[in-house]
Design a protein around this motif. Structure first.
Motif, PDB file in Angstrom:
ATOM      1  N   PHE A 251      48.654  41.358  21.372  1.00 27.30           N
ATOM      2  CA  PHE A 251      47.260  41.579  21.744  1.00 27.30           C
ATOM      3  C   PHE A 251      47.039  41.127  23.169  1.00 27.30           C
ATOM      4  O   PHE A 251      47.622  40.138  23.621  1.00 27.30           O
ATOM      5  CB  PHE A 251      46.335  40.773  20.828  1.00 27.30           C
ATOM      6  N   TYR A 252      46.187  41.843  23.849  1.00 27.54           N
ATOM      7  CA  TYR A 252      45.781  41.466  25.202  1.00 27.54           C
ATOM      8  C   TYR A 252      44.263  41.593  25.267  1.00 27.54           C
ATOM      9  O   TYR A 252      43.656  42.326  24.476  1.00 27.54           O
ATOM     10  CB  TYR A 252      46.481  42.349  26.243  1.00 27.54           C
ATOM     11  N   PRO A 253      43.619  40.881  26.199  1.00 35.99           N
ATOM     12  CA  PRO A 253      42.149  40.835  26.202  1.00 35.99           C
ATOM     13  C   PRO A 253      41.441  42.169  26.450  1.00 35.99           C
ATOM     14  O   PRO A 253      40.619  42.573  25.636  1.00 35.99           O
ATOM     15  CB  PRO A 253      41.821  39.826  27.296  1.00 35.99           C
ATOM     16  N   LYS A 254      41.729  42.838  27.555  1.00 36.08           N
ATOM     17  CA  LYS A 254      40.940  44.027  27.889  1.00 36.08           C
ATOM     18  C   LYS A 254      41.741  45.009  28.734  1.00 36.08           C
ATOM     19  O   LYS A 254      42.583  44.611  29.539  1.00 36.08           O
ATOM     20  CB  LYS A 254      39.695  43.638  28.706  1.00 36.08           C
ATOM     21  N   ASP A 255      41.387  46.285  28.585  1.00 37.53           N
ATOM     22  CA  ASP A 255      41.923  47.313  29.467  1.00 37.53           C
ATOM     23  C   ASP A 255      41.263  47.176  30.841  1.00 37.53           C
ATOM     24  O   ASP A 255      40.205  46.556  30.976  1.00 37.53           O
ATOM     25  CB  ASP A 255      41.624  48.702  28.901  1.00 37.53           C
ATOM     26  N   PHE A 256      41.881  47.759  31.840  1.00 36.94           N
ATOM     27  CA  PHE A 256      41.389  47.759  33.218  1.00 36.94           C
ATOM     28  C   PHE A 256      41.224  46.337  33.762  1.00 36.94           C
ATOM     29  O   PHE A 256      40.249  46.023  34.440  1.00 36.94           O
ATOM     30  CB  PHE A 256      40.071  48.554  33.347  1.00 36.94           C
ATOM     31  N   THR A 257      42.181  45.482  33.432  1.00 33.26           N
ATOM     32  CA  THR A 257      42.203  44.116  33.956  1.00 33.26           C
ATOM     33  C   THR A 257      43.483  43.915  34.750  1.00 33.26           C
ATOM     34  O   THR A 257      44.194  44.877  35.051  1.00 33.26           O
ATOM     35  CB  THR A 257      42.083  43.091  32.810  1.00 33.26           C
ATOM     36  N   PHE A 258      43.823  42.669  35.061  1.00 36.90           N
ATOM     37  CA  PHE A 258      44.874  42.405  36.038  1.00 36.90           C
ATOM     38  C   PHE A 258      46.178  41.877  35.454  1.00 36.90           C
ATOM     39  O   PHE A 258      47.252  42.369  35.780  1.00 36.90           O
ATOM     40  CB  PHE A 258      44.334  41.449  37.106  1.00 36.90           C
ATOM     41  N   VAL A 259      46.126  40.883  34.582  1.00 37.01           N
ATOM     42  CA  VAL A 259      47.331  40.316  33.975  1.00 37.01           C
ATOM     43  C   VAL A 259      47.864  41.261  32.896  1.00 37.01           C
ATOM     44  O   VAL A 259      49.078  41.452  32.764  1.00 37.01           O
ATOM     45  CB  VAL A 259      47.056  38.915  33.382  1.00 37.01           C
ATOM     46  N   CYS A 260      46.970  41.868  32.145  1.00 34.61           N
ATOM     47  CA  CYS A 260      47.351  42.700  30.986  1.00 34.61           C
ATOM     48  C   CYS A 260      48.368  43.791  31.314  1.00 34.61           C
ATOM     49  O   CYS A 260      49.357  43.933  30.590  1.00 34.61           O
ATOM     50  CB  CYS A 260      46.119  43.285  30.326  1.00 34.61           C
ATOM     51  N   PRO A 261      48.179  44.577  32.390  1.00 27.65           N
ATOM     52  CA  PRO A 261      49.162  45.644  32.614  1.00 27.65           C
ATOM     53  C   PRO A 261      50.546  45.113  32.962  1.00 27.65           C
ATOM     54  O   PRO A 261      51.543  45.778  32.692  1.00 27.65           O
ATOM     55  CB  PRO A 261      48.565  46.457  33.760  1.00 27.65           C
ATOM     56  N   THR A 262      50.632  43.916  33.522  1.00 28.95           N
ATOM     57  CA  THR A 262      51.956  43.361  33.828  1.00 28.95           C
ATOM     58  C   THR A 262      52.708  43.066  32.533  1.00 28.95           C
ATOM     59  O   THR A 262      53.911  43.302  32.445  1.00 28.95           O
ATOM     60  CB  THR A 262      51.866  42.091  34.697  1.00 28.95           C
ATOM     61  N   GLU A 263      51.993  42.563  31.529  1.00 33.59           N
ATOM     62  CA  GLU A 263      52.621  42.294  30.237  1.00 33.59           C
ATOM     63  C   GLU A 263      52.970  43.589  29.513  1.00 33.59           C
ATOM     64  O   GLU A 263      54.058  43.722  28.954  1.00 33.59           O
ATOM     65  CB  GLU A 263      51.674  41.506  29.339  1.00 33.59           C
ATOM     66  N   ILE A 264      52.038  44.527  29.501  1.00 35.37           N
ATOM     67  CA  ILE A 264      52.267  45.787  28.805  1.00 35.37           C
ATOM     68  C   ILE A 264      53.485  46.488  29.405  1.00 35.37           C
ATOM     69  O   ILE A 264      54.360  46.974  28.682  1.00 35.37           O
ATOM     70  CB  ILE A 264      51.009  46.672  28.850  1.00 35.37           C
ATOM     71  N   LYS A 265      53.563  46.518  30.724  1.00 42.37           N
ATOM     72  CA  LYS A 265      54.737  47.104  31.385  1.00 42.37           C
ATOM     73  C   LYS A 265      55.988  46.320  31.025  1.00 42.37           C
ATOM     74  O   LYS A 265      57.041  46.906  30.763  1.00 42.37           O
ATOM     75  CB  LYS A 265      54.551  47.134  32.892  1.00 42.37           C
TER      76      LYS A 265
END
Length: 179
Positions: free
Chosen positions: A43-57
């Motif tokens: 789980f990650y907090p929100k779309d269109f944020t900054f840390v989240c896409p680094t983890e998803i990638k």
């Protein structure tokens, strides 16, 4: 918060599975979709944020290695499947994401797991779930701190040995033998 040894909650959620046409972009995923496999649900907090896409990638980069271990990766947040789709189309690192993004818009799964924060957003949490639906590993960080997907993969390797694994153990290394 649910933890090691607890059953992963029942769920059925819409997911964004591709960036192709709308008729191919979404699917419903539930506990039975990957029956008999390990799952890594992060789980990650929100779309269109900054840390989240680094983890998803980061999880995307290791997806093939998770698959080699018979483990299905699933991303999840409290955003809708349409927001997931828009973000994937907008963000270069997410366009070809190899795993589904679950839309927990009613927050039922986040709430059942105990990871819903005071603002109604999922915490940055990862769960490794065995083929019987039992949580075997939980990894939660502060919202401002990204997780290490390679560590989740390392723990999956250790769990799949059914042996005692020392600190920093890596696949292929000797496990510990009880005296």
């Amino acid at each position: 918060m649910l933890t090691v040894g607890d059953k992963f909650p029942q769920f059925s959620l819409k997911a964004t599975v591709s960036t192709e046409s709308l008729d191919k972009a979404f699917a419903t995923i539930d506990n039975g979709t990957y029956q008999g496999k390990w799952t890594c649900v992060f789980f990650y907090p929100k779309d269109f944020t900054f840390v989240c896409p680094t983890e998803i990638k980061g999880f995307g980069d290791l997806n093939e290695q998770f698959a080699d271990r018979d483990c299905q990766v699933l991303a999840a947040s409290t955003d809708s499947e349409f927001v997931h789709l828009a973000w994937r189309k907008d963000h270069n690192d997410l366009k070809d994401l190899p795993f589904p993004m679950l839309a927990d818009i009613n927050k039922d799964l986040s709430r059942a797991l105990g990871i819903l924060d005071d603002e109604g957003v999922a915490r940055r949490a990862a769960f490794l779930v065995d083929p019987e639906g039992v949580i075997r590993f939980v990894y939660v960080t502060e919202g401002s701190v990204g997780r290490n997907p390679a560590e989740v993969l390392r723990v999956l390797d250790a769990l799949q040995t059914d042996e005692l694994c020392p600190c920093n153990w890596q696949s292929g290394e000797d496990t510990l033998k009880a005296a």
